[in-house]
Design an enzyme around this catalytic site. Structure first.
Site, mmCIF file in Angstrom:
data_model
loop_
_atom_site.group_PDB
_atom_site.id
_atom_site.type_symbol
_atom_site.label_atom_id
_atom_site.label_comp_id
_atom_site.label_asym_id
_atom_site.label_seq_id
_atom_site.Cartn_x
_atom_site.Cartn_y
_atom_site.Cartn_z
ATOM 1 N N ARG A 6 0.284 14.317 14.279
ATOM 2 C CA ARG A 6 0.955 13.894 13.054
ATOM 3 C C ARG A 6 1.145 15.088 12.133
ATOM 4 O O ARG A 6 0.198 15.808 11.827
ATOM 5 C CB ARG A 6 0.093 12.815 12.387
ATOM 6 C CG ARG A 6 0.789 12.053 11.306
ATOM 7 C CD ARG A 6 -0.098 10.949 10.784
ATOM 8 N NE ARG A 6 -1.286 11.486 10.117
ATOM 9 C CZ ARG A 6 -1.995 10.800 9.201
ATOM 10 N NH1 ARG A 6 -1.655 9.573 8.892
ATOM 11 N NH2 ARG A 6 -3.053 11.352 8.632
ATOM 12 N N ASP B 22 0.868 -1.178 0.000
ATOM 13 C CA ASP B 22 0.000 0.000 0.000
ATOM 14 C C ASP B 22 0.907 1.231 0.000
ATOM 15 O O ASP B 22 1.656 1.457 0.953
ATOM 16 C CB ASP B 22 -0.922 -0.013 1.221
ATOM 17 C CG ASP B 22 -1.995 1.057 1.114
ATOM 18 O OD1 ASP B 22 -1.705 2.140 0.547
ATOM 19 O OD2 ASP B 22 -3.122 0.824 1.585
ATOM 20 N N TYR C 239 -5.338 11.328 -2.973
ATOM 21 C CA TYR C 239 -5.760 12.602 -2.354
ATOM 22 C C TYR C 239 -4.769 13.092 -1.300
ATOM 23 O O TYR C 239 -4.962 14.135 -0.716
ATOM 24 C CB TYR C 239 -7.181 12.520 -1.770
ATOM 25 C CG TYR C 239 -7.498 11.333 -0.885
ATOM 26 C CD1 TYR C 239 -7.087 11.283 0.430
ATOM 27 C CD2 TYR C 239 -8.249 10.269 -1.383
ATOM 28 C CE1 TYR C 239 -7.390 10.206 1.229
ATOM 29 C CE2 TYR C 239 -8.556 9.184 -0.589
ATOM 30 C CZ TYR C 239 -8.123 9.152 0.724
ATOM 31 O OH TYR C 239 -8.425 8.074 1.505
ATOM 32 N N LYS C 240 -3.705 12.300 -1.058
ATOM 33 C CA LYS C 240 -2.695 12.711 -0.078
ATOM 34 C C LYS C 240 -1.602 13.502 -0.808
ATOM 35 O O LYS C 240 -1.830 14.626 -1.204
ATOM 36 C CB LYS C 240 -2.182 11.467 0.653
ATOM 37 C CG LYS C 240 -3.306 10.830 1.478
ATOM 38 C CD LYS C 240 -2.988 9.467 2.042
ATOM 39 C CE LYS C 240 -4.172 8.976 2.866
ATOM 40 N NZ LYS C 240 -4.147 7.536 3.138
HETATM 41 C C1 LIG Z 1 -5.318 6.808 3.245
HETATM 42 C C2 LIG Z 1 -5.155 5.322 3.237
HETATM 43 C C3 LIG Z 1 -6.157 4.506 2.750
HETATM 44 C C4 LIG Z 1 -7.443 5.135 2.287
HETATM 45 O O1 LIG Z 1 -8.330 4.218 1.806
HETATM 46 P P1 LIG Z 1 -9.677 4.734 1.136
HETATM 47 O O2 LIG Z 1 -10.222 3.533 0.530
HETATM 48 O O3 LIG Z 1 -9.322 5.829 0.193
HETATM 49 O O4 LIG Z 1 -10.521 5.295 2.226
HETATM 50 C C5 LIG Z 1 -5.951 3.141 2.728
HETATM 51 N N1 LIG Z 1 -4.790 2.608 3.159
HETATM 52 C C6 LIG Z 1 -3.797 3.376 3.653
HETATM 53 C C7 LIG Z 1 -2.528 2.748 4.109
HETATM 54 C C8 LIG Z 1 -3.962 4.753 3.712
HETATM 55 O O5 LIG Z 1 -2.996 5.518 4.213
#
Ligand SMILES: *Cc1c(COP(=O)(O)O)cnc(C)c1O
Length: 420
Positions: free
Chosen positions: A380, A205, A230-231
């Site tokens: 954070r 991930d 979106y990050k």
């Molecule tokens: C932000 C994040 C997600 C977000 O998942 P969504 O399906 O977009 O809500 C998932 N896994 C990790 C490790 C994240 O940091």
């Protein structure tokens, strides 16, 4: 040089990426935004692009838009994201959420390793990822066990611990490359090589890694990856995610969701599913086109800068923030919740404090600082190299000191808001 405001200003003056801050919409220059690792800022080009998509494309083209670039957008954007994470073309596609993409790839991987029953992850992983893996176990008849590696300090995981957990019964290893709370970064190459030696697949991930650190998926011989836009990719709230499947696995793996956008020829309207060749088979249905198109300009900008330069600044920001912590915050009862060693740290830094939640509320409500809080005690701070400045980190630290010295946080309730 001792830490001071003028020192911070000197660091900004020497920053080769300083001018990129102007590419972002900054409505309040006094606001210290350190949550770009949760929701990146909006770029001017994305704003213009969305206007154009609404007015010219959707507004004027109507359905003709599908043959004027919308249909290819998931793969076109996927390849541009691929360029940021060391993936050659044809292996990344944008669409769906990170959670859904993780489900698709984890299920596909588990079914490609029949007879193997172990899934390896860790306690630092993002809970949604663990829920998805638990759901995969349930869906596949509870034949698998999810083995969660513990970690002694809540911050890092020793490499040997993770390698020791991967054995001949392991079907899948699923980890966050950069963990969401402490920012610890795994050694992707070493873990992937070890998992392959044992016959397991690895699913990374990249949500807190893409656009923040250098990732070399192809060089690491990575199997599978997912990630968020979106990050650090500044794609906007809830923007569609992406997934990566190594070319060598694309024909072997089957998506568990057989939608028409993953079909060989969607517009033949055949009554039987046959998977598209290549990465397109991991698509499901009609992509969220407005949101997809909004991501592209910021991804192009990151490609223009190059991840080596982005990472260089990220490390400088992180090291600088930790030096501010040592000088000003450690004496006030904070502890470091992230690795000190930049080689195993992503692009955010967490400071821990028993009153972290109330300190966070005070910073947001009256100090003009926007970090986030991650239970139980992490403040954070996201460092986004294209718009975070050294001066902001200096200023933020002084504001945190005020919150502590004037006990401003005591005014705030410990009752949690819906989104922290
Ligand atoms: C932000 C994040 C997600 C977000 O998942 P969504 O399906 O977009 O809500 C998932 N896994 C990790 C490790 C994240 O940091």
């Amino acid at each position: 040089m001792t830490l001071s405001q003028s020192h911070a200003q000197a660091l900004d003056a020497a920053d080769p990426l300083a001018s990129y801050r102007d590419r972002f919409i900054i409505t309040d220059p006094t606001l210290v935004y350190v949550d770009g690792n949760s929701l990146g800022r909006l770029t001017h080009t994305s704003q213009e692009r969305v206007q154009a998509v609404l007015n010219e494309e959707w507004g004027d083209w109507l359905i003709r838009g599908w043959n004027r670039g919308w249909y290819e957008a998931p793969q076109r954007l996927g390849d541009k994201i691929g360029a940021l994470i060391g993936a050659a073309e044809g292996q990344v596609i944008a669409g769906d959420s990170t959670s859904v993409n993780l489900f698709k790839l984890a299920t596909a991987a588990l079914r490609a390793r029949p007879g193997r029953t172990k899934i390896v992850s860790d306690r630092l992983n993002f809970p949604s990822d663990l829920y998805i893996l638990q759901g995969c176990v349930d869906l596949l008849g509870n034949q698998h066990t999810l083995h969660l590696i513990g970690n002694p300090d809540d911050v890092t995981v020793p490499l040997e611990t993770i390698l020791d957990a991967i054995d001949e019964t392991t079907a899948l290893v699923s980890l966050s490359h950069v963990t969401f709370k402490s920012g610890f970064m795994y050694d992707m190459a070493a873990i992937t090589a070890h998992a392959h030696a044992k016959g397991a697949l690895v699913l990374w991930d990249l949500s807190h890694a893409v656009g923040a650190v250098e990732v070399e998926l192809d060089d690491c011989k990575a199997d599978l990856a997912v990630g968020c836009t979106y990050k650090y990719l500044n794609g906007g709230p809830g923007a569609p995610a992406f997934l990566y499947v190594n070319k060598n696995l694309q024909e072997e793996l089957r998506s568990p969701i057989w939608g028409w956008f993953g079909q060989d020829n969607p517009f033949a309207f055949d009554l039987h599913y046959s998977p598209a060749p290549g990465i397109a088979r991991f698509q499901v249905g009609t992509p969220p086109t407005l949101s997809l198109l909004a991501i592209e300009p910021a991804v192009e900008m990151l490609n223009e800068v190059g991840m080596a330069a982005v990472r260089r600044k990220s490390v400088l920001l992180g090291d600088y923030l930790i030096s501010l912590y040592d000088e000003f915050l450690a004496p006030l009862g904070f502890t470091l919740g992230s690795p000190r060693d930049a080689t195993v740290r992503g692009s955010h830094v967490s400071f821990r404090h028993p009153e972290g939640y109330r300190i966070n509320r005070a910073l947001i409500d009256e100090m003009g600082v926007l970090p986030d809080f991650r239970a139980p005690d992490n403040l954070r701070l996201g460092l986004t190299p294209l718009y975070t400045t050294f001066g902001e980190l200096w200023e933020m630290t002084q504001r945190i000191v005020q919150v502590m010295e004037k006990e401003i946080y005591l005014k705030y309730s410990d009752e949690r808001t819906a989104v922290t």
